[in-house]
Design an enzyme around this catalytic site. Structure first.
Site, short mmCIF file in Angstrom:
data_model
loop_
_atom_site.label_atom_id
_atom_site.label_comp_id
_atom_site.label_asym_id
_atom_site.label_seq_id
_atom_site.Cartn_x
_atom_site.Cartn_y
_atom_site.Cartn_z
N LYS A 4 0.86 -1.18 0.00
CA LYS A 4 0.00 0.00 0.00
C LYS A 4 0.90 1.23 0.00
O LYS A 4 1.74 1.39 0.89
CB LYS A 4 -0.90 -0.02 1.23
CG LYS A 4 -1.83 1.20 1.31
CD LYS A 4 -2.76 1.08 2.50
CE LYS A 4 -3.72 2.25 2.59
NZ LYS A 4 -4.62 2.13 3.76
N LYS A 13 -2.26 -1.49 -3.67
CA LYS A 13 -3.11 -0.29 -3.59
C LYS A 13 -2.23 0.94 -3.69
O LYS A 13 -1.25 1.01 -2.96
CB LYS A 13 -3.87 -0.31 -2.27
CG LYS A 13 -4.81 0.88 -2.09
CD LYS A 13 -5.55 0.80 -0.75
CE LYS A 13 -6.49 1.99 -0.61
NZ LYS A 13 -7.22 2.01 0.65
ZN LIG Z 1 -5.47 3.38 8.38
#
Ligand SMILES: [Zn+2]
Length: 326
Positions: free
Chosen positions: A198, A251
């Site tokens: 992420k 992501k």
């Molecule tokens: Zn968070």
């Protein structure tokens, strides 16, 4: 060699194009993120994410019923709690809004899959993803103090009916801590979808309006990844798999298609990609101006994410795309 070989031959006929298509999107590929908030009869559109709402549990049921009719069967729940504190303790309150949503949804729709976001940024008064500590004179998220809280949050969600838990805070050791916590509580069968790679991305802007979770100071660069790094994502994924992750996530998706591909090629594991709020908002805004064809561009983006190697896509376009694919 040309002229014997002509790749255009297979593009002559629409049915032939269908037959040779390598990537086919279906509603089964999609996970629709939803935002649930305490209250009743609440359905507040998120300004930067047209067609997406903050919903009270009663209205969430209606919204999920509509998406389910279109063929979307998997949902990711984000909670916007009534109360916030320094550690985000309402995240594991068994009367919390996500817990109430899980109980109501499981009862109403036994056939859908409910995934819960596991983090604290929506639940802390400072908007960071765990309790804070001082490191070398600056304030940072306390990694190791966050881990037992994550395990508590996941166990409480599993008790309320979550089918899959999805930790999103990028804490080191989070998957191992959650696995141990779930197993000790008797939830050995609950899979973990880890937000393994992420990135600290500008594409999350609209989400922070939706989840009411912007950090009150600083940013998330001490825990989320540097967008410039690719090899590091492979280390993150390897660690999460070793700790017991069942599905890993990249992501955002669109600026990170190379990461999706590298992860899929290296590990071959079930891979999710999050087509995030900023990616969605850009398409919506350009379409509203008449600059692009929303349907065509959204489906092209979703296809590109699947072609890059994603097995499943979290997307705010899920319901629309399912309708377009009918
Ligand atoms: Zn968070």
């Amino acid at each position: 060699m040309f002229p014997a070989t002509r790749l255009r031959r297979l593009r002559q006929h629409p049915i032939l194009r269908d037959l040779v298509r390598e990537t086919v999107l279906t509603p089964h590929d999609f996970i629709l993120p939803m935002f649930v908030k305490p209250g009743s009869n609440l359905r507040k559109e998120i300004a930067s994410m047209p067609g997406n709402y903050q919903l009270s549990v009663d209205r969430l049921l209606d919204e999920i019923a509509a998406a389910r009719e279109l063929g979307v069967k998997a949902f990711m729940l984000f909670g916007i709690p009534a109360a916030k504190d320094a550690i985000g303790s309402s995240a594991w309150d068994e009367n919390g809004v996500v817990h109430q949503a899980l109980i109501a949804l499981k009862k109403a729709f036994p056939d859908i899959l409910l995934i819960t976001d596991e983090c604290f940024c929506e639940y802390t008064d400072h908007g960071h993803c765990g309790p804070l500590c001082q490191v070398n004179g600056r304030t940072d998220v306390d990694n190791d103090a966050t881990l037992p809280n994550l395990a508590k949050q996941c166990v409480s969600h599993a008790r309320a009916g979550a089918d899959v838990v999805a930790p999103s805070g990028m804490m080191d050791g989070m998957v191992g801590a959650i696995r141990a916590g779930l197993d000790a509580a008797g939830f050995t069968h609950i899979p973990i979808m880890s937000y393994a790679a992420k990135y600290a991305s500008g594409f999350y802007g609209p989400f922070r309006d939706a989840a009411e979770s912007p950090p009150q100071f600083g940013d998330r660069t001490t825990y989320q990844m540097d967008p410039a790094n690719g090899a590091e994502s492979l280390r993150e994924v390897a660690l999460d798999l070793e700790e017991g992750a069942d599905i890993i996530m990249v992501k955002p998706a669109l600026s990170y298609l190379d990461i999706i591909r590298r992860v899929k090629d290296r590990f071959g594991c079930p891979t999710a990609a999050y087509n995030v709020s900023g990616e969605f908002a850009m398409v919506k805004a350009a379409a509203q101006k008449g600059w692009i064809d929303e349907r065509r561009v959204a489906l092209e983006i979703l296809t590109s994410i699947k072609r890059a190697g994603a097995d499943m896509i979290l997307t705010y376009h899920a319901a629309d795309a399912a309708r377009w694919l009918r």
